[in-house]
Design an enzyme around this catalytic site. Structure first.
Site, mmCIF file in Angstrom:
data_model
loop_
_atom_site.group_PDB
_atom_site.id
_atom_site.type_symbol
_atom_site.label_atom_id
_atom_site.label_comp_id
_atom_site.label_asym_id
_atom_site.label_seq_id
_atom_site.Cartn_x
_atom_site.Cartn_y
_atom_site.Cartn_z
ATOM 1 N N LYS A 96 7.018 -0.906 7.059
ATOM 2 C CA LYS A 96 6.407 0.389 6.782
ATOM 3 C C LYS A 96 7.500 1.453 6.733
ATOM 4 C CE LYS A 96 2.078 -0.863 9.033
ATOM 5 N NZ LYS A 96 1.117 -0.558 10.105
ATOM 6 N N ASP A 127 -7.220 4.831 13.450
ATOM 7 C CA ASP A 127 -7.644 4.550 12.070
ATOM 8 C C ASP A 127 -8.383 3.221 11.977
ATOM 9 O OD1 ASP A 127 -7.969 5.112 9.410
ATOM 10 O OD2 ASP A 127 -5.975 4.429 8.801
ATOM 11 N N GLY A 142 0.820 -1.206 0.000
ATOM 12 C CA GLY A 142 0.000 0.000 0.000
ATOM 13 C C GLY A 142 0.846 1.244 0.000
ATOM 14 N N GLY A 164 0.445 5.635 0.724
ATOM 15 C CA GLY A 164 -0.388 6.751 1.134
ATOM 16 C C GLY A 164 0.444 8.004 1.269
ATOM 17 N N GLY A 165 -0.193 9.079 1.729
ATOM 18 C CA GLY A 165 0.519 10.340 1.859
ATOM 19 C C GLY A 165 1.580 10.326 2.933
ATOM 20 N N PHE A 166 1.506 9.366 3.853
ATOM 21 C CA PHE A 166 2.431 9.352 4.974
ATOM 22 C C PHE A 166 3.460 8.227 4.891
ATOM 23 C CE2 PHE A 166 -1.305 11.533 6.556
ATOM 24 C CZ PHE A 166 -0.752 12.628 7.193
ATOM 25 N N GLY A 167 3.305 7.295 3.963
ATOM 26 C CA GLY A 167 4.272 6.212 3.909
ATOM 27 C C GLY A 167 3.918 5.146 2.901
#
Length: 460
Positions: free
Chosen positions: A65, A162, A41, A43-46
């Site tokens: 991650k 989350d 995956g 996303g904007g953070f990792g």
């Protein structure tokens, strides 16, 4: 297929012998051992990868991650590294069978990484897509499986941030049996990145599932409960949370989309409604409170099965035997159990029976004994009583002892009414956190001993 770990490259390889990326020239191994297999995956953070440990004989798989930062230098990055280390230590202490174990954390090529246990299975979002909407029984089971996990992390001052069907995994070995759900993808990476880079407008969580206070940047234990409630109604209806909330009337209308003409078990519906309350005072504040309501509903409803949990260890390393306390609590002998709790705390400290305890005593109380006492009270009160419940309430009022006493039903001391003579209520209808009582606390300023106990629990 293997990937280059360079966040700006991610060049794919079919070769198992390649050690350097032919595109960017960087080593293909993270920390000289982890080789990335595939992208899970982004996303904007990792970015999240499935990886293999090249040093392990069985080529064990892990989830890795990687945090994303626009710049890998300066004060923002230094702050991120500091927070990263602190939060990684906290996550590594969450030893629970329904939480992927944090196995490693490190810095590599000016990037930050977490290495976690890989859970084989399906998310509930995948189950919903493949099998259709969940039944009431499945929602009962979900709540029964996950509320104790939330209670576990909240007592340890960790908030998931989350919770959604995509972050609830069912182990492959137990797929279809309705047991052993695993809570994955804690929002710690997002929290660290947003905080370190001073993204004051950044909220950590998923739109549609976030509680109102979390959208404003303040996540609380009750915020996780809200997200759990939204997850339940999404699984029950198969409808997006955005479509289950009516903005014109400012309320959830999920019952309109429940199959069978909106019919839902009344007790289950009431629990879901309280999980979904926008206003914090009307919502469950703690997982222990929601779990107590769930267990009460289960007793009154014959459809869900009650799963018994194993007893905790009842002999501490300092030789204190907690079997009698367990038996008294199991028999609902709350007053006798309260008195015995004081005696056992003294025994753990090697002090004469019924000696008053002060701040220094609390600091020296063995963590194992404190945890055994707490877990027994939690278990047999169905999450209503216990030191950790008191800790949550104390912190929810920002350490205001007067408000704390008002919340749990303790009267503040008066000159004409010594604190030890105050009336206590030894039954389950007493306020949350009412027991164990303060009879063990020495001195006239009991608030100091309670504060010391809260701090001690935070360190244990």
């Amino acid at each position: 297929m293997k990937l280059c770990p360079n966040i700006g490259c991610l060049y794919a390889y079919n070769s198992d012998t390649a050690r350097f990326c032919t595109k960017c020239g960087k080593p293909l191994l993270l920390k000289d051992r982890y080789h990335l297999l595939q992208l899970i995956g982004r996303g904007g953070f990792g970015i999240t990868f499935l990886a293999v440990d090249e040093h392990h004989p069985e080529k064990t798989k892990y989830v890795i991650k990687q945090f994303c930062f626009p710049e890998n230098n300066g004060k923002g990055f230094e702050k991120a590294v500091e927070l990263f280390r602190q939060e990684a230590v906290r996550l590594s202490e969450l030893q629970h069978p329904q939480i992927p174990q944090l196995l490693d954390y490190f810095e590599h090529e000016n990037q930050l990484y977490l290495v976690e246990e890989w859970i084989a299975g399906q998310t509930l979002a995948q189950e919903l897509q493949q099998q259709g909407v969940f039944s009431e029984t499945q929602i009962w089971e979900l709540l029964k499986d996950l509320l104790p996990v939330l209670q576990f992390i909240h007592v340890r001052q960790v908030i998931h941030r989350d919770i959604k069907p995509e972050n609830i995994m069912r182990r492959a070995s137990l797929a279809g049996k309705g047991k052993d759900l695993v809570l994955i993808d804690f929002g710690v990476a997002k929290q660290i990145t947003a905080t370190a880079l001073l993204h004051t407008g950044t909220t950590v969580g998923s739109p549609g599932y976030m509680a109102p206070e979390q959208m404003r940047g303040k996540a609380l234990p009750a915020s996780d409960l809200y997200s759990l409630g939204v997850s339940c109604i999404h699984l029950l209806t198969g409808i997006s949370p955005f479509d289950l909330f009516d903005d014109t009337s400012d309320r959830w209308v999920w019952r309109d989309y429940v199959p069978n003409k909106g019919k839902i078990n009344t007790r289950l519906g009431n629990i879901l409604d309280k999980l979904l309350q926008n206003a914090l005072p009307q919502r469950y504040k703690f997982a222990a409170e929601a779990l107590q309501a769930l267990n009460s509903a289960i007793k009154l409803d014959s459809s869900p099965a009650i799963v018994k949990k194993p007893d905790y260890g009842l002999n501490s390393e300092v030789g204190v035997d907690y079997h009698q306390l367990r038996d008294l609590l199991a028999a609902k002998q709350w007053q006798s159990a309260d008195k015995l709790t004081w005696v056992l705390m003294c025994e753990a400290l090697n002090k004469p029976s019924s000696s008053y305890l002060f701040t220094s005593d609390i600091e020296n109380l063995p963590c194992e004994d404190l945890q055994i006492i707490d877990e027994l009270w939690l278990k047999y009160s169905k999450g209503r009583f216990g030191f950790s419940v008191q800790k949550q309430i104390y912190e929810s009022v920002d350490g205001d002892y007067g408000k704390f006493c008002a919340n749990i039903g303790w009267n503040l001391p008066r000159a004409t009414s010594p604190i030890l003579l105050q009336q206590l209520y030894f039954h389950l209808s007493a306020p949350m956190g009412h027991l164990p009582s303060h009879i063990w606390a020495g001195g006239t300023q009991v608030g100091r001993q309670i504060s010391a106990l809260v701090e001690k629990l935070g360190r244990c």
